[in-house]
Design an enzyme around this catalytic site. Structure first.
Site, PDB file in Angstrom:
ATOM      1  N   ILE A  13       0.811  -1.215   0.000  1.00  0.00           N
ATOM      2  CA  ILE A  13       0.000   0.000   0.000  1.00  0.00           C
ATOM      3  C   ILE A  13       0.849   1.272   0.000  1.00  0.00           C
ATOM      4  O   ILE A  13       0.315   2.379  -0.107  1.00  0.00           O
ATOM      5  CB  ILE A  13      -0.990   0.039   1.191  1.00  0.00           C
ATOM      6  N   GLY A  14       2.167   1.138   0.099  1.00  0.00           N
ATOM      7  CA  GLY A  14       3.005   2.332   0.074  1.00  0.00           C
ATOM      8  C   GLY A  14       4.477   1.989   0.048  1.00  0.00           C
ATOM      9  O   GLY A  14       4.893   0.915   0.485  1.00  0.00           O
ATOM     10  N   GLY A  16       8.358   4.049   0.666  1.00  0.00           N
ATOM     11  CA  GLY A  16       9.096   5.255   1.019  1.00  0.00           C
ATOM     12  C   GLY A  16      10.564   5.091   0.701  1.00  0.00           C
ATOM     13  O   GLY A  16      10.965   4.139   0.025  1.00  0.00           O
ATOM     14  N   GLY A  17      11.374   6.008   1.216  1.00  0.00           N
ATOM     15  CA  GLY A  17      12.796   5.974   0.930  1.00  0.00           C
ATOM     16  C   GLY A  17      13.510   4.765   1.507  1.00  0.00           C
ATOM     17  O   GLY A  17      14.475   4.271   0.930  1.00  0.00           O
ATOM     18  N   ALA A  19      11.497   2.175   3.437  1.00  0.00           N
ATOM     19  CA  ALA A  19      10.530   1.197   3.930  1.00  0.00           C
ATOM     20  C   ALA A  19       9.420   0.953   2.916  1.00  0.00           C
ATOM     21  O   ALA A  19       9.133   1.802   2.077  1.00  0.00           O
ATOM     22  CB  ALA A  19       9.935   1.651   5.261  1.00  0.00           C
ATOM     23  N   VAL A  21       5.330  -0.432   2.899  1.00  0.00           N
ATOM     24  CA  VAL A  21       4.186  -0.654   3.792  1.00  0.00           C
ATOM     25  C   VAL A  21       3.206  -1.599   3.113  1.00  0.00           C
ATOM     26  O   VAL A  21       2.851  -1.409   1.943  1.00  0.00           O
ATOM     27  CB  VAL A  21       3.482   0.673   4.148  1.00  0.00           C
ATOM     28  N   LYS A  36       5.083  -2.134   8.263  1.00  0.00           N
ATOM     29  CA  LYS A  36       6.132  -1.311   7.667  1.00  0.00           C
ATOM     30  C   LYS A  36       7.442  -2.080   7.754  1.00  0.00           C
ATOM     31  O   LYS A  36       7.936  -2.361   8.846  1.00  0.00           O
ATOM     32  CB  LYS A  36       6.231   0.022   8.404  1.00  0.00           C
ATOM     33  N   ASP A 127       8.156  15.908  13.091  1.00  0.00           N
ATOM     34  CA  ASP A 127       7.806  15.926  11.664  1.00  0.00           C
ATOM     35  C   ASP A 127       6.290  16.063  11.498  1.00  0.00           C
ATOM     36  O   ASP A 127       5.655  15.312  10.757  1.00  0.00           O
ATOM     37  CB  ASP A 127       8.320  14.665  10.966  1.00  0.00           C
TER      38      ASP A 127
END
Length: 199
Positions: A13-14, A16-17, A19, A21, A36, A127
């Site tokens: 579902i996703g 990132g830099g 990781a 998910v 994750k 963040d």
């Protein structure tokens, strides 16, 4: 990949830099979860990943995403958190759909309640931004992604001197100058988020 530990993998579902998910399923408790998985070999990133599980896992609040579990799969650390339907607040803001000011203020108050709980437990998020807030279909909001969080009274050994973590557009001036994050640094970021949400 069909399984990580005891968790069944349903879909990605996703990404990132460092990781990926997945939406997963816990066969013991029979619930959907988000998994994750950290694929970076950088030791500092792996330590930060573990710290996210430790810090966020200690926070139990309706407006903070829950962490259920942490483990290592084929030498890659992973954390398991509640699966959140809906969308990120950033997407909702970008669509510029009309909404009553009362609704927007109520959303902001939910984020503030989650942040107040984190601060009360000595956690600085570092963040805060719309992309790290999930808006559920029920209208409930949850603060997510404590990957750069730190404990207010503990000096982190993971951040090199002069290195600033977070998203530049939401950073408080003192953080842009390389000074340590404090609770009021999160409040500045919330102020930027509030401006985007309310305007």
């Amino acid at each position: 990949m069909r399984q990580i530990g005891k968790y069944q993998i349903l879909e990605r579902i996703g990404t990132g830099g460092f990781a990926v998910v997945y939406r997963g399923y816990d066969p013991d408790i029979k619930r959907h979860v988000a998994i994750k998985l950290c694929h970076s070999r950088d030791e500092e990133i792996r330590q930060r990943f573990h710290r996210e599980a430790e810090i966020a896992g200690s926070l139990i609040h309706p407006n903070i995403a829950l962490i259920y579990d942490f483990g290592v799969y084929e030498q890659m650390p992973y954390l398991v958190e509640e699966f959140l339907s809906g969308e990120d607040l950033a997407h909702l803001i970008q669509r510029q759909e009309p909404a009553a000011i009362g609704t927007r203020v109520a959303s902001l108050l939910q984020i503030l309640r989650g942040l107040r709980h984190a601060h009360a437990h000595g956690v600085i998020h570092r963040d805060i931004k719309p992309a790290n807030v999930r808006v559920l279909e029920s209208g409930e909001l949850k603060l997510m992604d404590f990957g750069t969080a730190k404990l207010a009274d503990v000096e982190s050994q993971l951040t090199q001197t002069g290195v600033t973590l977070g998203t530049v557009a939401y950073l408080a001036p003192e953080r842009l100058r390389g000074k340590p994050a404090r609770r009021n640094s999160d409040l500045f970021s919330i102020g930027v988020l509030a401006f985007e949400l309310l305007s």
